[in-house]
Enzyme design. Structure first.
Site, PDB file in Angstrom:
ATOM      1  N   GLY A  26       4.050  -2.770  -6.452  1.00 14.11           N
ATOM      2  CA  GLY A  26       3.814  -3.210  -7.823  1.00 14.11           C
ATOM      3  C   GLY A  26       4.520  -2.374  -8.871  1.00 14.11           C
TER       4      GLY A  26
ATOM      5  N   GLU B  36      -4.374  -0.693  -1.760  1.00 10.22           N
ATOM      6  CA  GLU B  36      -5.354  -0.868  -2.850  1.00 10.22           C
ATOM      7  C   GLU B  36      -6.781  -0.789  -2.316  1.00 10.22           C
ATOM      8  OE1 GLU B  36      -3.602  -4.466  -4.333  1.00 10.22           O
ATOM      9  OE2 GLU B  36      -1.851  -3.317  -4.984  1.00 10.22           O
TER      10      GLU B  36
ATOM     11  N   LYS C 171      -3.220 -11.148  -3.957  1.00 12.74           N
ATOM     12  CA  LYS C 171      -4.169 -10.167  -4.525  1.00 12.74           C
ATOM     13  C   LYS C 171      -5.257 -10.905  -5.318  1.00 12.74           C
ATOM     14  CE  LYS C 171      -0.505  -6.786  -4.627  1.00 12.74           C
ATOM     15  NZ  LYS C 171      -0.100  -5.464  -5.004  1.00 12.74           N
TER      16      LYS C 171
ATOM     17  N   SER D  24       7.510  -4.066  -3.791  1.00 15.14           N
ATOM     18  CA  SER D  24       8.475  -4.577  -4.775  1.00 15.14           C
ATOM     19  C   SER D  24       9.618  -5.369  -4.133  1.00 15.14           C
ATOM     20  CB  SER D  24       9.019  -3.427  -5.638  1.00 15.14           C
ATOM     21  OG  SER D  24       7.965  -2.837  -6.375  1.00 15.14           O
TER      22      SER D  24
ATOM     23  N   GLU E 164       4.137   0.065   3.854  1.00  9.71           N
ATOM     24  CA  GLU E 164       4.119  -0.159   2.411  1.00  9.71           C
ATOM     25  C   GLU E 164       4.000   1.189   1.691  1.00  9.71           C
ATOM     26  OE1 GLU E 164       3.022  -4.310   1.215  1.00  9.71           O
ATOM     27  OE2 GLU E 164       1.120  -3.270   1.349  1.00  9.71           O
TER      28      GLU E 164
ATOM     29  N   HIS F 256      -4.854  -2.489   3.173  1.00 11.18           N
ATOM     30  CA  HIS F 256      -3.888  -2.466   2.059  1.00 11.18           C
ATOM     31  C   HIS F 256      -4.149  -1.203   1.233  1.00 11.18           C
ATOM     32  CE1 HIS F 256      -1.818  -3.526  -1.624  1.00 11.18           C
ATOM     33  NE2 HIS F 256      -1.146  -4.419  -0.923  1.00 11.18           N
TER      34      HIS F 256
ATOM     35  N   ASN G  59       0.991 -11.964  -0.512  1.00 14.51           N
ATOM     36  CA  ASN G  59      -0.334 -11.431  -0.833  1.00 14.51           C
ATOM     37  C   ASN G  59      -0.590 -11.693  -2.316  1.00 14.51           C
ATOM     38  OD1 ASN G  59      -2.639  -9.912  -1.258  1.00 14.51           O
ATOM     39  ND2 ASN G  59      -1.598  -7.934  -1.110  1.00 14.51           N
TER      40      ASN G  59
HETATM   41  C1  PEP Z   1       1.631  -5.845  -1.764  1.00 14.60           C
HETATM   42  O1  PEP Z   1       0.794  -6.465  -2.364  1.00 14.60           O
HETATM   43  O2  PEP Z   1       1.392  -5.486  -0.614  1.00 14.60           O
HETATM   44  C2  PEP Z   1       2.904  -5.536  -2.422  1.00 14.60           C
HETATM   45  C3  PEP Z   1       3.849  -5.016  -1.692  1.00 14.60           C
HETATM   46  O3  PEP Z   1       3.015  -5.808  -3.751  1.00 14.60           O
HETATM   47  P1  PEP Z   1       4.394  -5.898  -4.590  1.00 14.60           P
HETATM   48  O4  PEP Z   1       5.325  -6.791  -3.827  1.00 14.60           O
HETATM   49  O5  PEP Z   1       3.995  -6.490  -5.917  1.00 14.60           O
HETATM   50  O6  PEP Z   1       4.939  -4.521  -4.713  1.00 14.60           O
END
Ligand code: PEP
Length: 247
Positions: free
Chosen positions: A170, A96, A10, A210, A164, A94, A8
């Site tokens: 992040g 976000e 983003k 992460s 998640e 997601h 992803n």
């Molecule tokens: C994500 O964008 O869904 C995500 C898990 O980001 P990251 O791997 O940076 O934590």
């Protein structure tokens, strides 16, 4: 089930930068078997990435879509546009989107239904906040997100559920393989209750938060973890390729 690895990107990578990154990823992964690899660039980079990955085993996904297929929704993107460009997958819900754009479970339910109707494979994200985990509400929160998100949906085995935890996205602080697989088991049991055992065995459940080259092997060693959704570490070919080639 073949592990699913989703990158992803983003709101990163201009079309020019996306072209470079997609080329690098394709050079290393174009014929990778035994893994399903999906990359999700921003909308504006979908056409260029679609062209680059043609002829490879890499697949294309979008990060969001509207629940209507067309109409007066200024600034929105229809799932039909995504399909025409070559997307097979779309990320829905997601954290976000839930947090910054106030997308709630009912709204996401409509998006899931539309995505399925037009033949896209949705990657439906669920996860708890840190405070909710600390208050031991993780299962309640995720149960609620799944019940409401999947309400009225029959073809649930075409959906991938991405667990998640919000506190892991992040932040550099991943869930431990044990924490992730505990929630994955909970989700699978819930799907068995809401649908049946057969559907529960078929549905893919992946982890996000992460994920890095350093922790991928221990996460994927857990039988319950069917793949990963990768944010930050998918922005560099080297780290993303290493994650895809987990051992
Ligand atoms: C994500 O964008 O869904 C995500 C898990 O980001 P990251 O791997 O940076 O934590």
């Amino acid at each position: 089930m073949i592990p699913l690895i989703v990158g992803n990107w983003k709101m990163n990578k201009t079309p020019r930068e996306a072209k470079e990154l997609a080329k690098e990823i394709k050079e290393s992964l174009w014929d990778t078997e035994g893994r399903e690899v999906v990359i999700c660039p921003p909308f504006t980079s979908l056409p260029v990435v679609s062209e680059i990955i043609k002829g490879s085993l890499l697949k294309l996904g979008a990060q969001n879509m509207h629940y209507e297929l067309k109409g007066a929704y200024t600034g929105e993107i229809s799932g039909e546009f995504l399909k025409e460009i070559g997307c097979q997958y779309v990320i829905i819900g997601h954290s976000e989107r839930r947090k910054y754009f106030k997308e709630d479970d009912e709204f996401l339910n409509k998006k899931l239904k539309t995505a399925l109707k037009i033949g896209l494979f949705p990657i439906f994200c669920v996860g708890e906040e840190l405070k909710e985990r600390e208050e031991k509400k993780t299962f309640a929160v995720i149960g609620n997100q799944i019940r409401k998100g999947l309400e009225g949906i029959e073809e649930v085995d075409r959906i991938t559920i991405a667990y998640e935890p919000v506190w892991a996205i992040g932040t550099g602080k991943n869930a431990t393989p044990e924490q992730a697989s505990e929630v994955h088991s909970f989700i699978r049991e819930l799907i068995a209750k809401l649908y049946n055992q057969e559907v529960a065995q078929k549905i893919r459940i992946i982890y996000g938060g992460s994920v890095t080259p350093e922790n991928i092997d221990s996460l994927m060693a857990k039988e319950e973890i069917g793949g990963v959704l990768v944010g930050g570490a998918s922005l560099k070919a080297e780290s993303f390729v290493r994650i895809v080639k987990f051992s």
